[in-house]
Design a protein around this motif. Structure first.
Motif, short mmCIF file in Angstrom:
data_model
loop_
_atom_site.label_atom_id
_atom_site.label_comp_id
_atom_site.label_asym_id
_atom_site.label_seq_id
_atom_site.Cartn_x
_atom_site.Cartn_y
_atom_site.Cartn_z
N GLY A 40 0.82 -1.21 0.00
CA GLY A 40 0.00 0.00 0.00
C GLY A 40 0.85 1.26 0.00
O GLY A 40 0.54 2.23 -0.70
N SER A 41 1.93 1.26 0.77
CA SER A 41 2.81 2.44 0.82
C SER A 41 3.50 2.67 -0.52
O SER A 41 3.55 3.80 -1.01
CB SER A 41 3.86 2.26 1.91
OG SER A 41 3.26 2.08 3.16
N LEU A 45 2.82 5.96 -2.86
CA LEU A 45 3.91 6.85 -3.27
C LEU A 45 4.10 6.84 -4.78
O LEU A 45 4.39 7.88 -5.39
CB LEU A 45 5.21 6.48 -2.57
CG LEU A 45 5.28 6.86 -1.10
CD1 LEU A 45 6.55 6.32 -0.47
CD2 LEU A 45 5.19 8.37 -0.94
N GLY A 46 3.93 5.69 -5.40
CA GLY A 46 4.00 5.63 -6.86
C GLY A 46 2.88 6.42 -7.51
O GLY A 46 3.08 7.06 -8.56
N PHE A 47 1.73 6.39 -6.91
CA PHE A 47 0.59 7.18 -7.42
C PHE A 47 0.88 8.66 -7.34
O PHE A 47 0.65 9.41 -8.29
CB PHE A 47 -0.66 6.81 -6.60
CG PHE A 47 -1.91 7.50 -7.03
CD1 PHE A 47 -2.58 7.09 -8.16
CD2 PHE A 47 -2.44 8.55 -6.29
CE1 PHE A 47 -3.75 7.71 -8.56
CE2 PHE A 47 -3.60 9.17 -6.67
CZ PHE A 47 -4.25 8.76 -7.82
N ALA A 68 -4.36 2.54 1.18
CA ALA A 68 -5.06 1.80 2.23
C ALA A 68 -5.95 0.71 1.65
O ALA A 68 -5.96 -0.43 2.14
CB ALA A 68 -5.90 2.77 3.07
N VAL A 69 -6.68 1.03 0.61
CA VAL A 69 -7.57 0.03 -0.01
C VAL A 69 -6.75 -1.13 -0.59
O VAL A 69 -7.07 -2.31 -0.37
CB VAL A 69 -8.45 0.69 -1.09
CG1 VAL A 69 -9.16 -0.35 -1.92
CG2 VAL A 69 -9.46 1.61 -0.44
N MET A 70 -5.70 -0.81 -1.31
CA MET A 70 -4.89 -1.88 -1.90
C MET A 70 -4.12 -2.65 -0.83
O MET A 70 -3.88 -3.86 -0.97
CB MET A 70 -3.94 -1.30 -2.95
CG MET A 70 -4.68 -0.80 -4.19
SD MET A 70 -5.82 -2.01 -4.90
CE MET A 70 -4.69 -3.25 -5.47
#
Length: 168
Positions: A40-41, A45-47, A68-70
């Motif tokens: 998720g982190s 951060l990639g997003f 959080a969802v992923m």
């Protein structure tokens, strides 16, 4: 519920998953919370990096929600994998798969399934190049995306072939 479990195990056997889990799969399944947090982190951060929104709080909120969802999705998948490993260990399927892998008598994948799997990887990788092409200065055209997807698919197939050949 038992009917669902039997149906899923039948599908699992039909897909030919008779190999024991690798060390990485077992480690990820044992540490499902860590796997979810890390995935998720990294995805969040990639997003933010992909949208170049390090100064925009709205993008950060979206990235935190996406992460959080992923992360919860990966945590759930890891928990399911851990339950599957425990079930296989209880029923003896894990030991049977290990013995088959040691003997080398695991059933090879059929040529039709291998071709369909390769085509699926090629389509997905071409779609990924279509989406991220403008971000990495690749022209967004079907021939470029298809050829880059073919190069990626070919490299994956060759590396899998070399890995199988090395372990024989």
């Amino acid at each position: 519920m038992r009917a669902w479990v039997k149906a899923l195990l039948a599908v699992d056997r039909r897909l030919g998953t008779g190999e024991p889990p690798t060390r990485v799969e077992v480690a990820v399944a044992r540490h499902s919370v860590r796997s979810g947090v890390v995935f998720g982190s990294v995805l969040g951060l990639g997003f933010v990096w992909a949208l170049s929104g390090f100064g925009d709080p709205g993008v950060w909120v979206q990235a935190v929600l996406l992460g959080a969802v992923m992360g919860f999705f990966v945590w759930g998948a890891c928990r399911l994998a851990r339950w599957q490993h425990e079930y296989d260990a209880r029923t003896g399927r894990l030991e049977e798969a290990r013995q088959a892998a040691v003997r080398g008598s695991a059933e090879p994948i059929s040529p039709t399934r291998a071709v369909l799997l390769s085509l699926g990887v090629w389509v997905i990788s071409s779609g990924v190049y279509w989406v991220i092409g403008p971000l990495i200065n690749i022209p967004r055209s079907l021939p470029w995306c298809a050829s880059l997807g073919a190069v990626l698919t070919t490299s994956v197939i060759i590396s899998a072939w070399l890995k199988r050949r090395r372990f024989r």
